[in-house]
Design a protein around this motif. Sequence first.
Motif, PDB file in Angstrom:
ATOM      1  N   ARG A  84      -5.155 -67.575 136.323  1.00 11.03           N
ATOM      2  CA  ARG A  84      -5.427 -67.155 134.947  1.00 11.03           C
ATOM      3  C   ARG A  84      -6.506 -66.071 134.917  1.00 11.03           C
ATOM      4  NH1 ARG A  84      -6.530 -72.082 132.504  1.00 11.03           N
ATOM      5  NH2 ARG A  84      -4.304 -72.367 132.088  1.00 11.03           N
ATOM      6  N   LEU A  85      -7.504 -66.215 135.787  1.00 11.07           N
ATOM      7  CA  LEU A  85      -8.570 -65.224 135.858  1.00 11.07           C
ATOM      8  C   LEU A  85      -8.029 -63.883 136.353  1.00 11.07           C
ATOM      9  CD1 LEU A  85     -11.613 -64.829 135.458  1.00 11.07           C
ATOM     10  CD2 LEU A  85     -11.935 -65.527 137.843  1.00 11.07           C
ATOM     11  N   VAL A  86      -7.197 -63.926 137.384  1.00 10.37           N
ATOM     12  CA  VAL A  86      -6.586 -62.689 137.892  1.00 10.37           C
ATOM     13  C   VAL A  86      -5.733 -62.050 136.810  1.00 10.37           C
ATOM     14  CG1 VAL A  86      -4.986 -61.710 139.582  1.00 10.37           C
ATOM     15  CG2 VAL A  86      -6.625 -63.461 140.289  1.00 10.37           C
ATOM     16  N   ALA A  87      -4.934 -62.869 136.107  1.00 10.26           N
ATOM     17  CA  ALA A  87      -4.035 -62.342 135.080  1.00 10.26           C
ATOM     18  C   ALA A  87      -4.797 -61.675 133.942  1.00 10.26           C
ATOM     19  CB  ALA A  87      -3.156 -63.469 134.537  1.00 10.26           C
ATOM     20  N   SER A  88      -5.956 -62.209 133.589  1.00 13.18           N
ATOM     21  CA  SER A  88      -6.690 -61.703 132.432  1.00 13.18           C
ATOM     22  C   SER A  88      -7.584 -60.516 132.757  1.00 13.18           C
ATOM     23  CB  SER A  88      -7.541 -62.826 131.816  1.00 13.18           C
ATOM     24  OG  SER A  88      -8.528 -63.272 132.743  1.00 13.18           O
ATOM     25  N   GLN A  89      -7.987 -60.360 134.030  1.00 15.82           N
ATOM     26  CA  GLN A  89      -8.960 -59.320 134.367  1.00 15.82           C
ATOM     27  C   GLN A  89      -8.432 -58.249 135.322  1.00 15.82           C
ATOM     28  OE1 GLN A  89     -12.899 -60.684 135.324  1.00 15.82           O
ATOM     29  NE2 GLN A  89     -12.765 -62.447 133.946  1.00 15.82           N
ATOM     30  N   ARG A  90      -7.167 -58.284 135.670  1.00 14.74           N
ATOM     31  CA  ARG A  90      -6.595 -57.225 136.511  1.00 14.74           C
ATOM     32  C   ARG A  90      -6.542 -55.915 135.733  1.00 14.74           C
ATOM     33  NH1 ARG A  90      -0.439 -58.283 134.993  1.00 14.74           N
ATOM     34  NH2 ARG A  90      -0.948 -59.741 133.342  1.00 14.74           N
ATOM     35  N   PRO A  91      -6.368 -54.797 136.420  1.00 16.47           N
ATOM     36  CA  PRO A  91      -6.245 -53.516 135.719  1.00 16.47           C
ATOM     37  C   PRO A  91      -5.103 -53.535 134.703  1.00 16.47           C
ATOM     38  CG  PRO A  91      -6.604 -53.157 138.055  1.00 16.47           C
ATOM     39  CD  PRO A  91      -6.405 -54.631 137.886  1.00 16.47           C
TER      40      PRO A  91
ATOM     41  N   PRO B 166      -4.991 -64.665 153.127  1.00 19.83           N
ATOM     42  CA  PRO B 166      -4.969 -65.922 152.368  1.00 19.83           C
ATOM     43  C   PRO B 166      -6.350 -66.353 151.887  1.00 19.83           C
ATOM     44  CG  PRO B 166      -4.975 -66.402 154.703  1.00 19.83           C
ATOM     45  CD  PRO B 166      -4.974 -64.891 154.581  1.00 19.83           C
ATOM     46  N   ASN B 167      -6.334 -67.334 150.969  1.00 18.87           N
ATOM     47  CA  ASN B 167      -7.541 -68.054 150.559  1.00 18.87           C
ATOM     48  C   ASN B 167      -8.618 -67.119 150.012  1.00 18.87           C
ATOM     49  OD1 ASN B 167      -9.179 -70.350 150.211  1.00 18.87           O
ATOM     50  ND2 ASN B 167     -10.106 -70.078 152.236  1.00 18.87           N
ATOM     51  N   LEU B 168      -8.216 -66.290 149.046  1.00 20.45           N
ATOM     52  CA  LEU B 168      -9.155 -65.306 148.511  1.00 20.45           C
ATOM     53  C   LEU B 168      -9.524 -65.673 147.070  1.00 20.45           C
ATOM     54  CD1 LEU B 168     -10.385 -62.678 149.654  1.00 20.45           C
ATOM     55  CD2 LEU B 168      -8.674 -61.434 148.312  1.00 20.45           C
ATOM     56  N   PRO B 169     -10.819 -65.767 146.750  1.00 17.54           N
ATOM     57  CA  PRO B 169     -11.232 -66.076 145.370  1.00 17.54           C
ATOM     58  C   PRO B 169     -10.703 -65.049 144.380  1.00 17.54           C
ATOM     59  CG  PRO B 169     -13.091 -66.282 146.878  1.00 17.54           C
ATOM     60  CD  PRO B 169     -11.969 -65.651 147.656  1.00 17.54           C
ATOM     61  N   ALA B 170     -10.459 -65.506 143.169  1.00 17.35           N
ATOM     62  CA  ALA B 170      -9.878 -64.631 142.149  1.00 17.35           C
ATOM     63  C   ALA B 170     -10.722 -63.392 141.912  1.00 17.35           C
ATOM     64  CB  ALA B 170      -9.707 -65.421 140.849  1.00 17.35           C
ATOM     65  N   ARG B 171     -12.049 -63.544 141.889  1.00 20.12           N
ATOM     66  CA  ARG B 171     -12.895 -62.391 141.601  1.00 20.12           C
ATOM     67  C   ARG B 171     -12.808 -61.344 142.712  1.00 20.12           C
ATOM     68  NH1 ARG B 171     -15.464 -63.027 137.075  1.00 20.12           N
ATOM     69  NH2 ARG B 171     -15.901 -65.127 136.265  1.00 20.12           N
TER      70      ARG B 171
ATOM     71  N   ARG C  48      -0.745 -67.428 130.122  1.00 15.93           N
ATOM     72  CA  ARG C  48      -0.929 -66.815 128.807  1.00 15.93           C
ATOM     73  C   ARG C  48      -1.260 -65.324 128.908  1.00 15.93           C
ATOM     74  NH1 ARG C  48      -3.849 -71.617 128.370  1.00 15.93           N
ATOM     75  NH2 ARG C  48      -5.841 -70.499 128.457  1.00 15.93           N
ATOM     76  N   SER C  49      -0.368 -64.589 129.551  1.00 25.41           N
ATOM     77  CA  SER C  49      -0.582 -63.161 129.726  1.00 25.41           C
ATOM     78  C   SER C  49       0.765 -62.457 129.820  1.00 25.41           C
ATOM     79  CB  SER C  49      -1.419 -62.890 130.980  1.00 25.41           C
ATOM     80  OG  SER C  49      -1.730 -61.517 131.098  1.00 25.41           O
ATOM     81  N   SER C  50       0.754 -61.143 129.780  1.00 26.03           N
ATOM     82  CA  SER C  50       1.974 -60.349 129.887  1.00 26.03           C
ATOM     83  C   SER C  50       2.050 -59.689 131.259  1.00 26.03           C
ATOM     84  CB  SER C  50       2.000 -59.273 128.785  1.00 26.03           C
ATOM     85  OG  SER C  50       0.885 -58.413 128.919  1.00 26.03           O
ATOM     86  N   ARG C  51       3.171 -59.040 131.499  1.00 23.45           N
ATOM     87  CA  ARG C  51       3.426 -58.354 132.771  1.00 23.45           C
ATOM     88  C   ARG C  51       3.324 -59.305 133.950  1.00 23.45           C
ATOM     89  NH1 ARG C  51      -0.460 -55.727 130.623  1.00 23.45           N
ATOM     90  NH2 ARG C  51      -1.758 -55.704 132.482  1.00 23.45           N
ATOM     91  N   LEU C  52       3.866 -60.520 133.750  1.00 22.84           N
ATOM     92  CA  LEU C  52       3.901 -61.530 134.802  1.00 22.84           C
ATOM     93  C   LEU C  52       5.349 -61.733 135.248  1.00 22.84           C
ATOM     94  CD1 LEU C  52       1.598 -64.286 133.238  1.00 22.84           C
ATOM     95  CD2 LEU C  52       0.929 -62.395 134.719  1.00 22.84           C
ATOM     96  N   PHE C  53       5.544 -61.930 136.544  1.00 22.65           N
ATOM     97  CA  PHE C  53       6.881 -62.140 137.073  1.00 22.65           C
ATOM     98  C   PHE C  53       6.840 -63.253 138.121  1.00 22.65           C
ATOM     99  CE2 PHE C  53       6.642 -57.774 135.642  1.00 22.65           C
ATOM    100  CZ  PHE C  53       7.814 -57.618 134.913  1.00 22.65           C
TER     101      PHE C  53
END
Length: 311
Positions: A259-266, A222-227, A286-291
């Motif tokens: 949003r940061l995770v969604a935009s910068q993930r592989p 838990p409690n992990l920064p997006a980066r 505002r990203s794709s491949r989200l569920f």
Amino acid sequence: MSTQSPVQYPIRAAAKLTGISIDTLRAWERRYQAVVPVRGERGRVYDAGQISRLRLLRDVIERGHAIGQVASLTDTALEALLAAPAAVQGTVQPTAAAAGTPELLEPVLNAIEAFDFTQANALLGRLAALLPARELLTHVVLPLMREVGDRWHAGTLSIAQEHMVSSSLRNLLGGLMRLNTPSAPQARILFATPSGEMHEFGILAAAMLAASSGFEAVYLGPNLPAREIIAASERTCPLAIVVAIKTSSSAEEVIEELRLVASQRPMNTELWIGGGEAGQVLPALRSSRLFALHNFEEFEGHLARLKGASL
């Protein structure tokens, strides 16, 4: 004239011969002395008679008896139980465990109410030894989490008792996740909660289900920064990142982290968001491949989809 030494089987061989996991064999020995193997240079070793007895115990338990009720019986008595008609089999029927009845959880809840941490841990450990991983999660862990949460909200359990349960379940689920990680996993799935989200039971239980389904669960907690989540995903290349948010966690700072995770993930990694507000959060990312995952049935559906795609 020479005589042959009796054949002895190490614990791994005994597990394969009986269909009983190594962890369960150890638990039966430690708690019930169901069999007492010799300890040799290779660790525990079982003779042919003990292998036969373990098979009898396995078959009797599959007919509905609890190990605590039958562990002390002789082999002859076990064979008599197996020969008896199903209608007069043991008092604990398989449907009782499978249905998650109050009888199954009541001893654990009684221990929690009495602040008996040792007894609560022992009872949960016993259930873990008796039930397959998925049944333990769906019929013990998740109902217990809901019941404890309801009692906490109703004021009948204290914060200290809720924390005691949290500690017990974290240890139990973490251990089970390690034991159930497959030796040749099909693919990786990464689990975490974003900064500020301290509730980990959802992702911990999900990680256990993923591991038992043949995936490698990369559990970050838990409690992990997006980066940090992004960096871990870049190193591990998971098929999906699973994060969980509570109903009260849809604040702008949490959405910004997601949003940061969604935009910068592989590029080929999906993002699965679990929690009651997950569906409302997705449009803001505002990203794709989200569920959105509203329950564990939806989560298992996505696991099946990934498994089918990876074959």
